[in-house]
Design a protein around this motif. Structure first.
Motif, short mmCIF file in Angstrom:
data_model
loop_
_atom_site.label_atom_id
_atom_site.label_comp_id
_atom_site.label_asym_id
_atom_site.label_seq_id
_atom_site.Cartn_x
_atom_site.Cartn_y
_atom_site.Cartn_z
N UNK A 179 0.83 -1.21 0.00
CA UNK A 179 0.00 0.00 0.00
C UNK A 179 0.86 1.26 0.00
N UNK A 180 2.03 1.18 0.62
CA UNK A 180 2.95 2.32 0.62
C UNK A 180 3.50 2.56 -0.78
N UNK A 181 3.87 1.48 -1.43
CA UNK A 181 4.42 1.60 -2.78
C UNK A 181 3.38 2.10 -3.77
N UNK A 182 2.12 1.71 -3.56
CA UNK A 182 1.07 2.16 -4.48
C UNK A 182 0.86 3.67 -4.37
N UNK A 183 1.24 4.26 -3.22
CA UNK A 183 1.14 5.71 -3.04
C UNK A 183 2.46 6.41 -3.36
N UNK A 184 3.46 5.62 -3.79
CA UNK A 184 4.79 6.16 -4.09
C UNK A 184 5.43 6.83 -2.88
N UNK A 185 5.17 6.28 -1.71
CA UNK A 185 5.82 6.76 -0.49
C UNK A 185 7.25 6.22 -0.47
N UNK A 186 8.27 7.09 -0.40
CA UNK A 186 9.67 6.62 -0.42
C UNK A 186 10.00 5.73 0.77
N UNK A 187 10.63 4.59 0.49
CA UNK A 187 11.04 3.65 1.53
C UNK A 187 12.57 3.51 1.49
N UNK A 188 13.20 3.61 2.64
CA UNK A 188 14.65 3.51 2.74
C UNK A 188 15.03 2.42 3.72
N UNK A 189 16.26 1.92 3.55
CA UNK A 189 16.80 0.99 4.53
C UNK A 189 17.15 1.76 5.80
N UNK A 190 17.17 1.06 6.92
CA UNK A 190 17.52 1.71 8.18
C UNK A 190 18.82 2.51 8.06
N UNK A 191 18.78 3.74 8.55
CA UNK A 191 19.90 4.68 8.62
C UNK A 191 20.30 5.28 7.27
N UNK A 192 19.60 4.91 6.18
CA UNK A 192 19.94 5.44 4.87
C UNK A 192 19.03 6.58 4.42
N UNK A 193 18.00 6.88 5.18
CA UNK A 193 17.01 7.87 4.75
C UNK A 193 17.55 9.30 4.89
N UNK A 194 17.23 10.16 3.94
CA UNK A 194 17.58 11.58 4.09
C UNK A 194 16.69 12.23 5.15
#
Length: 431
Positions: A42-57
């Motif tokens: 459901x997150x991907x269908x909304x194009x919500x950015x997903x990052x690996x732990x500690x890699x997110x801006x």
């Protein structure tokens, strides 16, 4: 418009919250493990950015919300603190968010996810849109909503962060033995919760522990017993559905139906009808919607393997196992029922060992999977062998599940557990 970053965004509640925030026209992103979890679709269908732990801006203007699955020493939480960014816990943030709406909290030891989903489905109305947060990872927001329906969890008394207008209590049972000392401790938590509920409590009056609560808020009891103001009677199963009469103040409202099985699902329906009564929703619309409620994720979800029916269910407590097996017997009378069970957490299995054994004996045959631990509890004092000893003819699942189950024909194969039991189903169902 705000900017939100969620640590542990793939958790069921966190994923649902991210969807709600996104639908309310906010910028949303999150971080989690790289492993695929069903909640991320459901997150991907909304194009919500997903990052690996500690890699997110990260940015100081972001509101950071952390899952309760992680303690203060988690690297992603430490990173935010080092950057001077405050970290809000999920339940505290949600407690503030719901203050803007008429809030309806659905809680209980069992059945809260299905009841929340049922309530959301029953309340679908373009003229009265709701915001909803369901524990199967489903969330929906609407900028013009004035009601907020959400699942409220009792674990570690997190639900005391909420002050809902209306609270549903489906039941009270002893669970989460890593936190609660006994059933009295659990009941005390629910009693504290009712004291924070401002307008109405809708509670299952058939539940002994619920009846022991000292509730000072207006309370509507529902159930099958004659001592309930809202009750169901004359249950029948026909045409792949359960039908039942509903009485309110001893006056028949109507005959309702749901496309699901088991007395627990009728109780969930009564909870939904109870909320509809206190907020003055049209009961004819509620009846129509209940008749089309297809369920929530990982709750009695059915697939076919050969001429067998494979059922996926989140049941991970003895009471839930009994309800799931009863539903299967109701829908498929006369069929052989085979349970495949994966215990979730060592402490739960240790404290409820005999109850688990007794409930699993309700299946005709049982296969047991290795215990699934948790982020909080990787090891314990019991093994799956301890449970096997208590169930006559129980078998341990091998590395080749297809071979284990190949002899079954025209049977009901029920996979139960709150861990990663889906991996066994995937092996079985792969082409």
């Amino acid at each position: 418009m705000g900017s939100f970053h969620l640590i542990g965004i793939k958790g069921s509640g966190m994923s649902a919250l991210a969807q709600v925030l996104f639908d309310l026209n906010n910028n949303v992103q999150g971080e989690d493990t790289e492993s695929f979890l069903f909640t991320q679709s459901a997150l991907e269908s909304r194009n919500i950015p997903l990052y690996s732990f500690e890699d997110a801006p990260l940015s100081p203007i972001m509101t950071v919300i952390a899952s309760n699955a992680f303690d203060e020493n988690h690297p992603s939480i430490v990173r935010c603190k080092e950057m001077g960014i405050p970290v809000h816990r999920y339940h505290h943030f949600l407690g503030e968010l719901i203050k803007k709406y008429t809030s309806i909290a659905v809680t209980g030891s069992h059945g809260k996810t299905t009841t929340t989903g049922m309530l959301v489905h029953a309340f679908i109305d373009e003229k009265q849109p709701c915001i909803s947060l369901i524990g199967d990872g489903t969330g929906n927001g609407h900028p013009h909503a004035n009601q907020f329906i959400f699942e409220s969890c009792e674990y570690k008394r997190h639900f005391l962060a909420y002050q809902p207008d209306i609270a549903v209590i489906t039941n009270i049972d002893y669970d989460h033995p890593d936190y609660f000392s006994d059933i009295e401790d659990v009941r005390n938590a629910f009693e504290q919760m009712t004291s924070l509920t401002t307008k109405h409590v809708i509670a299952c009056g058939d539940d002994h522990q619920v009846r022991l609560l000292n509730i000072n808020t207006n309370t509507l009891y529902y159930g099958f017993g004659m001592n309930n103001k809202l009750r169901a009677s004359d249950l029948t199963v026909e045409n792949n559905a359960t039908f039942f009469d509903v009485f309110y103040n001893n006056t028949k409202i109507d005959r309702f139906s749901i496309p699901s099985f088991g007395r627990h699902n009728v109780l969930n329906s009564l909870a939904t009808i109870g909320v509809a009564l206190v907020v003055d929703r049209d009961l004819k619309t509620i009846k129509t919607q209940l008749a089309t409620f297809s369920g929530v994720k990982r709750r009695f979800t059915e697939k076919v393997w050969g001429n067998n029916v494979v059922i996926d269910d989140y049941a991970h407590h003895p009471s839930e196992i009994r309800a799931t097996l009863e539903a299967a017997r109701s829908k498929y009378p006369g069929k052989r029922v085979v349970g495949i069970f994966q215990p979730h957490t060592f402490s739960r299995l240790e404290r409820l060992m005999d109850d688990f054994a007794h409930s699993l004996k309700g299946a005709d045959e049982i296969f047991l999977c290795p215990i699934f631990g948790s982020a909080r509890e990787a090891v314990g004092n019991v093994s799956i062998g301890d449970l096997k000893k208590r169930i006559p003819n129980a078998q341990l699942l091998s590395d080749n599940i297809t071979s284990d189950l190949s002899s079954y024909s025209d049977s009901i194969l029920i996979f139960m557990g709150a861990g990663d039991i889906q991996k066994y189903q995937e092996q079985l169902l792969q082409p």
